[in-house]
Design an enzyme around this catalytic site. Structure first.
Site, PDB file in Angstrom:
ATOM      1  CG  ASP A  80      -7.593  51.280  32.639  1.00 23.87           C
ATOM      2  OD1 ASP A  80      -6.725  50.388  32.643  1.00 23.87           O
ATOM      3  OD2 ASP A  80      -7.646  52.177  31.782  1.00 23.87           O
ATOM      4  CG  ASP A  84      -7.028  54.089  28.230  1.00 21.52           C
ATOM      5  OD1 ASP A  84      -7.355  52.932  28.562  1.00 21.52           O
ATOM      6  OD2 ASP A  84      -5.938  54.605  28.532  1.00 21.52           O
TER       7      ASP A  84
END
Length: 199
Positions: A162, A143
């Site tokens: 995401d 991330d």
């Protein structure tokens, strides 16, 4: 000798009217194209993040509205289920399998876009689960985007995959609320305000 006349209520395909199979093929092509684009963008941004953000302070953008920071997440959003990485991997595999299976019924542009976004995002994070450390089915997802704070305290640090999954999920919910089925038909009793979505 009498001439048989076609039933006027029976729909006839004209030269410019695609059949159901043609519409489904276009929907599958749209789904696949979006999924591939999302997957490519996700992989490229993760490679760039690992190459440029490793062992450095978060990069502040837009006056602190966005931060770029490298985080390897073993769980889901907000780092939930960190001890069940393999379960998350299996769930993602099931999601991918279900999308591929129902794609043959696809005749709605909205559903094609939504499913394409979800599929591309799921595949993007699955690649991390399989190929990143500490090992297959247990890999940590990369991330890199944090909103309003450099540590994910305001909003969980996320990636392209995401975002794609969330946007696709919202679109699919909207399609369901409007009563539009995956095959482009309308559920009885649902008012779509005259808006059509047959592909």
């Amino acid at each position: 000798m009498t001439e048989e006349r076609a039933d006027p209520a029976e729909p006839r395909a004209g030269p410019g009217t695609p059949g159901r199979e043609g519409v489904a093929r276009r929907g599958v092509a749209l789904l696949a194209g979006i999924a591939v684009a999302v997957l490519a963008l996700d992989v490229l941004t993760k490679v760039a993040a690992v190459a440029s953000l490793e062992d450095r302070a978060p990069l502040e953008l837009l006056g602190g509205a966005v931060y770029l920071v490298l985080l390897r997440n073993p769980g889901a959003a907000w780092s939930m289920a960190t001890g069940y990485t393999w379960v998350l991997t299996i769930v993602a595999l099931v999601v991918v399998g279900v999308i591929i299976r129902i794609a043959r019924r696809l005749a709605s542009t909205g559903w094609a876009i939504g499913l394409g976004l979800v599929l591309g995002g799921a595949l993007g994070n699955l690649i991390d689960r399989f190929f990143r450390s500490p090992g297959p089915l247990r890999g940590h997802v990369v991330d890199m985007v944090s909103l309003f704070a450099p540590d994910g305290s305001v909003w969980p640090v996320f990636n392209v995959a995401d975002s794609s999954i969330v946007c696709g999920g919202i679109l699919l919910v909207l399609m369901a609320v409007r009563g539009i089925e995956i095959d482009g038909t309308r559920a009885p009793g649902k008012d779509t305000g005259g808006v059509t979505d047959g592909g």
